[in-house]
Design a protein around this motif. Structure first.
Motif, mmCIF file in Angstrom:
data_model
loop_
_atom_site.group_PDB
_atom_site.id
_atom_site.type_symbol
_atom_site.label_atom_id
_atom_site.label_comp_id
_atom_site.label_asym_id
_atom_site.label_seq_id
_atom_site.Cartn_x
_atom_site.Cartn_y
_atom_site.Cartn_z
ATOM 1 N N VAL A 78 28.783 35.610 30.623
ATOM 2 C CA VAL A 78 30.036 36.127 31.168
ATOM 3 C C VAL A 78 29.779 37.379 32.014
ATOM 4 N N VAL A 79 28.956 38.295 31.530
ATOM 5 C CA VAL A 79 28.656 39.521 32.273
ATOM 6 C C VAL A 79 27.999 39.192 33.615
ATOM 7 N N LYS A 80 27.068 38.225 33.611
ATOM 8 C CA LYS A 80 26.423 37.824 34.871
ATOM 9 C C LYS A 80 27.429 37.173 35.821
ATOM 10 N N LEU A 81 28.301 36.349 35.266
ATOM 11 C CA LEU A 81 29.324 35.695 36.079
ATOM 12 C C LEU A 81 30.237 36.712 36.740
ATOM 13 N N ILE A 82 30.658 37.691 35.961
ATOM 14 C CA ILE A 82 31.573 38.706 36.486
ATOM 15 C C ILE A 82 30.929 39.448 37.650
ATOM 16 N N GLU A 83 29.669 39.817 37.492
ATOM 17 C CA GLU A 83 28.976 40.534 38.564
ATOM 18 C C GLU A 83 28.899 39.693 39.834
ATOM 19 N N SER A 84 28.601 38.417 39.670
ATOM 20 C CA SER A 84 28.483 37.531 40.829
ATOM 21 C C SER A 84 29.850 37.277 41.467
ATOM 22 N N ILE A 85 30.867 37.064 40.654
ATOM 23 C CA ILE A 85 32.212 36.795 41.174
ATOM 24 C C ILE A 85 32.753 38.004 41.912
ATOM 25 N N LYS A 86 32.499 39.201 41.366
ATOM 26 C CA LYS A 86 33.001 40.423 41.991
ATOM 27 C C LYS A 86 32.426 40.635 43.394
ATOM 28 N N PRO A 135 35.987 38.946 20.225
ATOM 29 C CA PRO A 135 35.301 39.793 19.244
ATOM 30 C C PRO A 135 34.091 40.545 19.781
ATOM 31 N N GLU A 136 33.383 39.977 20.755
ATOM 32 C CA GLU A 136 32.162 40.625 21.223
ATOM 33 C C GLU A 136 32.447 41.898 22.023
ATOM 34 N N VAL A 137 33.611 41.987 22.648
ATOM 35 C CA VAL A 137 33.924 43.161 23.466
ATOM 36 C C VAL A 137 34.983 44.070 22.844
ATOM 37 N N SER A 138 35.585 43.642 21.741
ATOM 38 C CA SER A 138 36.715 44.383 21.175
ATOM 39 C C SER A 138 36.318 45.686 20.494
ATOM 40 N N TYR A 139 35.108 45.759 19.966
ATOM 41 C CA TYR A 139 34.782 46.876 19.083
ATOM 42 C C TYR A 139 33.889 47.931 19.714
ATOM 43 N N THR A 150 31.397 50.218 30.872
ATOM 44 C CA THR A 150 30.365 51.000 31.556
ATOM 45 C C THR A 150 29.270 50.111 32.125
ATOM 46 N N ASN A 151 28.990 49.003 31.461
ATOM 47 C CA ASN A 151 27.826 48.190 31.820
ATOM 48 C C ASN A 151 28.178 46.829 32.402
#
Length: 545
Positions: free
Chosen positions: A68-76, A88-92, A99-100
Motif C-alpha cells: 500500500v505504501v509503495k502504491l500510494i507513492e506511485s499514485i501520488k 489496524p496496521e496504521v491506527s496505533y 511521516t513516512n
C-alpha cells in the motif's frame, strides 16, 4: 466526487468487511476494488488510475502495508487524488505513517462515521478538526483528533446486502460480527487496545445469517475477539444456527476456552451435527508466569477439561493456538507447553511466533525482555533474553513437522501411534525435523508418498521400528488414496497367494466380482495376514484376512 475503496486481501476467499462497512455507511456513492497480495503492483495501480478517483481509501493490514505504501507513492506521482489509510496496521502509530508515506489522511479506530464525515467535509469544503480519529497535516504539523468509539453498533447500516457481492458469496469466507471490543488486556494483541465491548442487536445478527445462507454462504467466521464473553448471547447464536443452518455450512468462532460453561459444550455435543461448529481456542502458553507477564489470566485446569469434553464429543472442529517467544518461556519451558497441549491431540495445532505489533504493550516493553524483532511486517521476534536465535530456529523446525505431518491430516493415526510412545512430542518432532533437513527434504514440495517414505526411514533408522506402527502407517497410506495406488515399501504378494486370496474373497462376498479385484484392488501382507482394498469409482472396500 469519485470515491474508490481499495482492498488488497491476503487471499481471494477473504472478504474485506471494513471497506464494505465504509461503503454501506457513506452518504456519497463509492466503488470497491478488491485485489490480493499476489497481484502485481502495476496491475493494481493501473486499475485504480483507470477509475480517475478523487479520493482513494486503503484498508491496511500487516500483510499489505508495504504494498500500500509503495502504491500510494506511485499514485501520488501520477494523480491528484486524496489518499486515506485506515485499519489496524496504521491506527496505533499513525504519526509514523504520516511521516513516512505520501498519505493525506489516516483514520484511527472505527472508520464508518469518521470516513463519511471526512468525505462530506472534502466535498463541501468544511472543517475537519472535529472528525473522530482523523490524523492530518496542518501548517506542516501532524494533528491527531481523539478517537471516539461507536457505542450504538446498530446505528451502522448493514454491509451484507450489496448486490455486487451476491455472485461471490458461495466461494468466500463470510466474516460477521456479534460484538466489537475485547474485555482482556493481553499485551501482545491489538484487540486489547479496545476494551469497550459493544454488541449488535442479536436479532439483526440472526437476520444477516439467514440472508447470507440463503444467498450461498458456506463458511462463516465471527470476528468477535471473545465470542463467549457474553454467554447468553453465545448460547442464543449456537441454538439459532443448530436449528436453522443450511446443509454443508460451517460457523467458526474465537473462543476463550476456560470461560466455556460445561453445559454449553454438552448442549452443542448433543444437538449440533458434526462439523457445523468450529472453535479456535488460543492457549498460547501453559506457563503461569508467562501468561501473567503478558496480562493474561488463564485457568489451565478448566481449559484442558473443556477441551477434552469438546474432543470427546467429536462434534466441534477444534483448532488450538500456541505462541512461541512470549516472555519468561525459554526453550525447555516452551517444549513443556507444547507437550501438554499436544497430548490433547487436536485436529489442528497452530504454532505461531510472537509478533511485536505496532501499538501493543509488549512492543513498548521490548527492552524489558531483551527482544530483537524484524523491523518490517509482520515484526516477528528473532530472540529475547532467554530465547536465542538458535532456540527460535529449533522451534521453527518443530513447526514445519507439525504443519506438514500433523495439521494437514495425512496420517493422524500413524502420528498419534508414534507420539504416544514418546516421552516428548516436541523432542520427537524436532529430531524428525533434523533428520529431514539433513536429507534435503522440501517441506513445501512433496508427494504424499514422500511423507510416508521419510517417516518410515526415520522410524527404522532411529530404532523406533515396531510392526504395529508400520502396519498402521501402511493401512493409513492406502486409505488416503482414492484410486489403486503403488506401494512404497517392499511387499510382494505372489500370484499364487493373490489367486488363492481372491477366490476366498469372492466365495465369502458374492457381491464382489473377480474382475474388480484384479482391476481395482491393492493387496499387501498385513499383521501376518492380508489386507485388500478395492478402489471402486465411488467408494472403497476394505477386506482383512
Amino acid at each position: 466526487m469519485n470515491i474508490l475503496l481499495v482492498s488488497i486481501d491476503s487471499k481471494y476467499i477473504h472478504t474485506n468487511m471494513a471497506l464494505r462497512y465504509l461503503k454501506a455507511n457513506l452518504s456519497l456513492e463509492s466503488k470497491l476494488l478488491e485485489f490480493t497480495i499476489k497481484d502485481d503492483l502495476m496491475i493494481i495501480e493501473e486499475a485504480i488510475l483507470e477509475e480517475q478517483p478523487n479520493i482513494i481509501a486503503f484498508s491496511v493490514y500487516l500483510w499489505n502495508v508495504e504494498k500500500v505504501v509503495k502504491l500510494i507513492e506511485s499514485i501520488k506521482a501520477k494523480s491528484n487524488a486524496i489518499i486515506v489509510m485506515g485499519g489496524p496496521e496504521v491506527s496505533y502509530e499513525p504519526v509514523y505513517f504520516m511521516t513516512n508515506s505520501k498519505v493525506d489522511y489516516i483514520i484511527s479506530g472505527e472508520g464508518e462515521i469518521a470516513f463519511d464525515q471526512l468525505v462530506t467535509s472534502i466535498d463541501q469544503n468544511n472543517s475537519i478538526n472535529q472528525i473522530p480519529g482523523l490524523i492530518y497535516r496542518e501548517n506542516e504539523k501532524i494533528i491527531q483528533n481523539p478517537i471516539r468509539i461507536i457505542n450504538n453498533l446498530d446505528s451502522l447500516k448493514n454491509p451484507y446486502h450489496m448486490i455486487e457481492d451476491i455472485s461471490k458469496l458461495s466461494t468466500r469466507i463470510q466474516y460477521i460480527e456479534m460484538s466489537r471490543g475485547c474485555p482482556f488486556n493481553c499485551s501482545y494483541c491489538l484487540a486489547s487496545l479496545d476494551n469497550n465491548v459493544r454488541f449488535f442487536n442479536i436479532e439483526r445478527v440472526k437476520k444477516d445469517i439467514f440472508y447470507l445462507m440463503a444467498n450461498g454462504v458456506k463458511t462463516f467466521k465471527f470476528l468477535d475477539r471473545t465470542f463467549n464473553y457474553k454467554i447468553s448471547n453465545a448460547l442464543e447464536i449456537f441454538d439459532f444456527i443448530i436449528k436453522n443452518h443450511y446443509e454443508n455450512t460451517q460457523f467458526q468462532f474465537e473462543i476463550t476456552g476456560d470461560l466455556l460453561p460445561r453445559e454449553l459444550i454438552i448442549y452443542i455435543n448433543e444437538n449440533a451435527p458434526k462439523g457445523l461448529i468450529r472453535f479456535e481456542i488460543g492457549i498460547q502458553s501453559t506457563h503461569e508466569a508467562t501468561n501473567l507477564s503478558v496480562n493474561r489470566i488463564q485457568n489451565n485446569e478448566k481449559l484442558m477439561e473443556n477441551i477434552r469434553l469438546i474432543q470427546d464429543g467429536g462434534i466441534i472442529d477444534l483448532h488450538l493456538d500456541l505462541i512461541a517467544g512470549l516472555p519468561l518461556e525459554d526453550l525447555n519451558r516452551f517444549s513443556q507447553t507444547f507437550d501438554e497441549v499436544f497430548q490433547l491431540y487436536p485436529k489442528e495445532l497452530q504454532l505461531g511466533f510472537l509478533k511485536m505489533l505496532r501499538g501493543t504493550k509488549i512492543r513498548r516493553e521490548a527492552d524489558k525482555y531483551g527482544y530483537l524483532y524484524d523491523s518490517k511486517p509482520p515484526y516477528e521476534m528473532q530472540s529475547n533474553n532467554i530465547l536465542s536465535k538458535e532456540d527460535i530456529l529449533e522451534i521453527h523446525y518443530v513447526e514445519e513437522v507439525l504443519e506438514t505431518f500433523w495439521n494437514k491430516g495425512f496420517m493422524p493415526l500413524t502420528m498419534r501411534t508414534l507420539i504416544e510412545r514418546e516421552v516428548s512430542a516436541f523432542k520427537f518432532m524436532n529430531s524428525f525435523a533434523h533428520f529431514l533437513i539433513n536429507r534435503q527434504f522440501d517441506f513445501h514440495r512433496y508427494q504424499l508418498s514422500d511423507l510416508f517414505v521419510r517417516l518410515s526411514q526415520f522410524i527404522l533408522q532411529t530404532n523406533r521400528n515396531n510392526n504395529q506402527i508400520l502396519d498402521v502407517m501402511k493401512k493409513e497410506y492406502l486409505l488416503r488414496s482414492t484410486i489403486k495406488t503403488h506401494i512404497w515399501w517392499d511387499d510382494i504378494v505372489s500370484k499364487i497367494e493373490k489367486n488363492h486370496l481372491f477366490q476366498q474373497i469372492i466365495n465369502e462376498h458374492p457381491d464382489i466380482k473377480i474382475d474388480d479385484l484384479f482391476k481395482y484392488s491393492t493387496t499387501i501382507h498385513f499383521k501376518g495376514h492380508y489386507l485388500t482394498i478395492i478402489y471402486y469409482p465411488e467408494t472403497k472396500r476394505i477386506i482383512e484376512y
